[in-house]
Write a protein that holds these residues in place. Structure first.
Motif, PDB file in Angstrom:
ATOM      1  N   ARG A   1      -1.828 -12.979   6.269  1.00 31.84           N
ATOM      2  CA  ARG A   1      -2.250 -12.078   5.196  1.00 31.84           C
ATOM      3  C   ARG A   1      -3.753 -12.209   4.963  1.00 31.84           C
ATOM      4  NH1 ARG A   1      -0.622  -8.001   3.904  1.00 31.84           N
ATOM      5  NH2 ARG A   1      -1.361  -8.184   1.770  1.00 31.84           N
TER       6      ARG A   1
ATOM      7  N   VAL B   1      -6.725  -9.160   5.414  1.00 34.69           N
ATOM      8  CA  VAL B   1      -7.630  -8.582   4.418  1.00 34.69           C
ATOM      9  C   VAL B   1      -9.058  -8.492   4.943  1.00 34.69           C
ATOM     10  CG1 VAL B   1      -6.291  -9.241   2.396  1.00 34.69           C
ATOM     11  CG2 VAL B   1      -8.083 -10.757   3.200  1.00 34.69           C
TER      12      VAL B   1
ATOM     13  N   GLU C   1      -8.633  -0.995   6.708  1.00 31.19           N
ATOM     14  CA  GLU C   1      -7.415  -0.239   6.996  1.00 31.19           C
ATOM     15  C   GLU C   1      -7.444   0.401   8.384  1.00 31.19           C
ATOM     16  OE1 GLU C   1      -5.043   0.623   4.115  1.00 31.19           O
ATOM     17  OE2 GLU C   1      -3.846   0.744   5.941  1.00 31.19           O
TER      18      GLU C   1
ATOM     19  N   THR D   1     -16.213 -10.173   2.915  1.00 30.86           N
ATOM     20  CA  THR D   1     -14.893 -10.671   2.554  1.00 30.86           C
ATOM     21  C   THR D   1     -14.941 -12.169   2.296  1.00 30.86           C
ATOM     22  OG1 THR D   1     -13.916  -8.988   3.957  1.00 30.86           O
ATOM     23  CG2 THR D   1     -12.482 -10.787   3.280  1.00 30.86           C
TER      24      THR D   1
ATOM     25  N   GLN E   1      -8.587  -9.965  -7.776  1.00 28.87           N
ATOM     26  CA  GLN E   1      -8.293  -8.729  -7.053  1.00 28.87           C
ATOM     27  C   GLN E   1      -7.993  -9.007  -5.597  1.00 28.87           C
ATOM     28  OE1 GLN E   1     -10.888  -5.299  -7.168  1.00 28.87           O
ATOM     29  NE2 GLN E   1     -11.422  -5.768  -9.285  1.00 28.87           N
ATOM     30  N   PHE E   2      -8.747  -9.922  -5.043  1.00 29.17           N
ATOM     31  CA  PHE E   2      -8.574 -10.291  -3.651  1.00 29.17           C
ATOM     32  C   PHE E   2      -7.193 -10.908  -3.437  1.00 29.17           C
ATOM     33  CE2 PHE E   2      -9.255 -13.089   0.000  1.00 29.17           C
ATOM     34  CZ  PHE E   2      -9.867 -12.220   0.880  1.00 29.17           C
TER      35      PHE E   2
ATOM     36  N   ARG F   1      -4.484  -8.260  -3.618  1.00 31.40           N
ATOM     37  CA  ARG F   1      -4.379  -7.499  -2.362  1.00 31.40           C
ATOM     38  C   ARG F   1      -3.653  -8.303  -1.302  1.00 31.40           C
ATOM     39  NH1 ARG F   1     -10.236  -6.397  -0.947  1.00 31.40           N
ATOM     40  NH2 ARG F   1      -9.430  -5.938   1.096  1.00 31.40           N
TER      41      ARG F   1
ATOM     42  N   ASP G   1       0.013  -8.017  -2.130  1.00 32.19           N
ATOM     43  CA  ASP G   1       0.572  -6.670  -2.174  1.00 32.19           C
ATOM     44  C   ASP G   1       0.811  -6.171  -0.742  1.00 32.19           C
ATOM     45  OD1 ASP G   1       1.368  -4.141  -2.892  1.00 32.19           O
ATOM     46  OD2 ASP G   1      -0.668  -3.427  -3.329  1.00 32.19           O
TER      47      ASP G   1
ATOM     48  N   LYS H   1       0.807  -2.456  -0.095  1.00 35.26           N
ATOM     49  CA  LYS H   1      -0.391  -1.786  -0.615  1.00 35.26           C
ATOM     50  C   LYS H   1      -0.110  -0.645  -1.582  1.00 35.26           C
ATOM     51  CE  LYS H   1      -3.233  -3.089   3.279  1.00 35.26           C
ATOM     52  NZ  LYS H   1      -3.910  -2.701   4.501  1.00 35.26           N
TER      53      LYS H   1
ATOM     54  N   ASP I   1      -0.384  -1.162  -4.784  1.00 30.70           N
ATOM     55  CA  ASP I   1      -1.079  -1.625  -5.988  1.00 30.70           C
ATOM     56  C   ASP I   1      -0.161  -2.234  -7.032  1.00 30.70           C
ATOM     57  OD1 ASP I   1      -3.594  -0.952  -4.983  1.00 30.70           O
ATOM     58  OD2 ASP I   1      -3.344   1.125  -5.634  1.00 30.70           O
TER      59      ASP I   1
ATOM     60  N   LEU J   1      -2.198  -4.975 -11.142  1.00 25.42           N
ATOM     61  CA  LEU J   1      -3.370  -5.851 -11.109  1.00 25.42           C
ATOM     62  C   LEU J   1      -3.725  -6.334 -12.516  1.00 25.42           C
ATOM     63  CD1 LEU J   1      -5.718  -7.197  -9.617  1.00 25.42           C
ATOM     64  CD2 LEU J   1      -6.979  -5.059  -9.808  1.00 25.42           C
TER      65      LEU J   1
END
Ligand code: CA
Ligand code: CA
Length: 172
Positions: A42, A46, A50, A63, A93-94, A97, A100, A103, A105, A150
């Motif tokens: 994972r 990130v 995408e 990142t 937030q990172f 993500r 998730d 994706k 949210d 979030l």
């Protein structure tokens, strides 16, 4: 949270030396700590935009900046200035993500269970994981959609020392 603190990223110190600073999935898979980290896949994902299987050096550093511990002298910075990438809210937030998986949210019960499954190493039944996930959602869910947004995620983790938990120790 993933044990990113123990990640040592020094094998990719000079990623810019080959292929014009482009990093592939394989480059990341050479980082032993990332490979054995339960959330390694994972975390690697990130780093990749995408639908792309390569990341350039700039994107990589951007990142990576999320993992940098906050220095004392950064904390007193101008509050009106742009938020540093390693700020608490950016780190949350990172992490969000990261968890998730689909994706959308939101963290669903299934996603929470997957994360718990990855993080809890002891033998624990799916039933127990399920009830931990249920309890977490119950505590965090404010709008009643049985998932964690979030905003709800940030709220739940308000008192957790995110800065320290989400920092990578650089060896150099
Ligand atoms: Ca989701
Ligand atoms: Ca919710």
């Amino acid at each position: 949270f993933p044990t990113v603190k123990s990640l040592a990223l020094q094998p990719v110190h000079q990623p810019g030396q080959r292929r014009d600073g482009i990093l592939s999935h394989e480059d990341f898979l050479r980082i032993p700590e990332l490979v054995i980290n339960p959330l390694g896949d994972r975390i690697i994902n990130v780093f990749f935009p995408e639908g792309e299987d390569q990341v350039n050096f700039r994107g990589f550093m951007r990142t990576l900046a999320h993992f940098r511990p906050i220095e004392d002298n950064e904390k007193s910075k101008d509050v009106n200035g742009p938020e540093p990438l390693n700020s608490r809210s950016n780190k949350l937030q990172f992490a969000f993500r990261l968890y998730d998986f689909d994706k959308d949210d939101k963290l669903s019960r299934g996603e929470l269970i997957q994360v718990l499954h990855l993080m809890v190493r002891v033998n624990i039944s799916d039933e127990q994981l399920g009830s931990i996930a249920d309890r977490t959602i119950q505590e965090a869910d404010q709008d009643g959609d049985s998932a964690i947004s979030l905003t709800e995620f940030v709220k739940v983790l308000e008192k957790v020392d995110v800065e320290q938990k989400m920092s990578i120790q650089f060896l150099h």
